[in-house]
Design an enzyme around this catalytic site. Structure first.
Site, PDB file in Angstrom:
ATOM      1  N   LEU A  56       0.800  -0.993   0.092  1.00  0.00           N
ATOM      2  CA  LEU A  56      -0.320   0.337   0.085  1.00  0.00           C
ATOM      3  C   LEU A  56       0.944   1.013  -0.012  1.00  0.00           C
ATOM      4  O   LEU A  56       2.165   1.852   0.839  1.00  0.00           O
ATOM      5  CB  LEU A  56      -1.143   0.208   1.136  1.00  0.00           C
ATOM      6  CG  LEU A  56      -2.236  -1.058   1.347  1.00  0.00           C
ATOM      7  CD1 LEU A  56      -2.680  -1.385   2.942  1.00  0.00           C
ATOM      8  CD2 LEU A  56      -3.225  -1.095   0.449  1.00  0.00           C
ATOM      9  N   ILE A  82       4.944  -0.645   3.245  1.00  0.00           N
ATOM     10  CA  ILE A  82       4.600   0.223   2.781  1.00  0.00           C
ATOM     11  C   ILE A  82       5.327   0.685   1.682  1.00  0.00           C
ATOM     12  O   ILE A  82       6.520   0.235   1.921  1.00  0.00           O
ATOM     13  CB  ILE A  82       5.168   0.951   3.796  1.00  0.00           C
ATOM     14  CG1 ILE A  82       4.075   0.657   5.266  1.00  0.00           C
ATOM     15  CG2 ILE A  82       4.808   2.102   3.687  1.00  0.00           C
ATOM     16  CD1 ILE A  82       2.806   1.572   5.235  1.00  0.00           C
ATOM     17  N   LYS A  83       4.590   1.024   0.646  1.00  0.00           N
ATOM     18  CA  LYS A  83       5.313   1.753  -0.691  1.00  0.00           C
ATOM     19  C   LYS A  83       5.509   3.070  -0.888  1.00  0.00           C
ATOM     20  O   LYS A  83       5.021   3.750  -0.350  1.00  0.00           O
ATOM     21  CB  LYS A  83       4.378   1.215  -1.969  1.00  0.00           C
ATOM     22  CG  LYS A  83       5.078   0.532  -3.323  1.00  0.00           C
ATOM     23  CD  LYS A  83       3.530   0.297  -3.875  1.00  0.00           C
ATOM     24  CE  LYS A  83       4.446  -0.184  -5.424  1.00  0.00           C
ATOM     25  NZ  LYS A  83       2.946  -0.088  -5.805  1.00  0.00           N
ATOM     26  N   VAL A  84       6.889   2.931  -0.935  1.00  0.00           N
ATOM     27  CA  VAL A  84       7.612   4.305  -0.477  1.00  0.00           C
ATOM     28  C   VAL A  84       7.979   4.874  -1.723  1.00  0.00           C
ATOM     29  O   VAL A  84       8.504   4.266  -2.246  1.00  0.00           O
ATOM     30  CB  VAL A  84       8.899   4.565   0.326  1.00  0.00           C
ATOM     31  CG1 VAL A  84       8.881   5.491   0.701  1.00  0.00           C
ATOM     32  CG2 VAL A  84       8.346   3.733   1.834  1.00  0.00           C
TER      33      VAL A  84
END
Ligand code: G3P
Length: 219
Positions: A56, A82-84
């Site tokens: 996400l 966590i997509k950064v």
């Protein structure tokens, strides 16, 4: 090699799961916005449906705000990654999140140096976008080859998710290069199991079988 579905559509996810083809899932703001409605409820449902990692993406640009967003996103399920984005603030956020046992996926990677920086920061995953490079007459799979070589040279544990997949050949080339995963749009995932010669061969077998008298067809 793990196959991830690149989708936020619940029907697509359900069908791909039934086929046993989904080891994990990636979303991005575009995919969630395309579905409309309650994105948070949808994301929570996706985390329930998929057993493997679900990426996400944060939408803040500042490190502190990314961390705040991530704090909320990880409550959606134990499998949230966590997509950064591959930015300087993204690079700052990665080691902080990883130190909190939150896996990160550095996205929008278009060069070997971006991937190296993400690996040095401790990212669990990097996502090179092959299709978008191909569209600029560059070579997306060559980027994957270079990233795999660099990670192997230095034993980085960061896993490579081949993203922005446009056709089944991207997936087979990713496998040949030893990429850890490819994240695949539903339509292309469905193409993976198909071949026109399989369909034609099956049709011939069944037509030939139908020529036998019915009584002799029974086992
Ligand atoms: O989800 C990340 C990536 O796979 C998006 O690809 O099709 O928007 O270039 P695309």
């Amino acid at each position: 090699m793990r196959l991830f579905l690149d989708s936020a559509n619940l029907s697509e996810i359900e069908h791909a799961l039934e086929l046993g083809m989904v080891d994990g899932l990636t979303t991005n703001p575009t995919l969630l916005a395309r579905e409309g409605g309650d994105w948070e409820g949808r994301a929570r449902e996706i985390c329930r449906m998929v057993k493997g990692p679900v990426s996400l993406e944060v939408t803040s640009l500042k490190c502190g705000e990314m961390l705040e967003e991530a704090r909320r996103l990880v409550t959606f399920g134990p499998n949230v990654v966590i997509k950064v984005p591959m930015t300087q603030d993204g690079l700052k956020a990665v080691p902080i999140l990883q130190s909190r046992d939150i896996d990160t996926n550095v996205t929008l990677v278009f060069s070997p140096m971006q991937a190296l920086l993400a690996a040095r920061a401790g990212a669990a995953y990097v996502s090179p976008f092959v299709g978008r490079l191909d569209a600029l007459a560059q070579n997306g799979m060559e980027l994957v080859r270079e990233i795999m070589t660099i990670f192997q040279n230095y034993n980085y544990p960061t896993q490579v998710i081949v993203a922005s997949v446009r056709h089944p050949r991207h997936v087979s080339e990713a496998a040949l290069l030893g990429a850890h995963a490819a994240t695949i749009p539903y339509k292309i995932m469905m193409q993976l199991a198909r071949h026109p010669l399989t369909d034609a061969g099956l049709e011939t077998f069944l037509n030939d079988w139908a020529k036998l008298p019915p009584i002799t067809r029974q086992a």
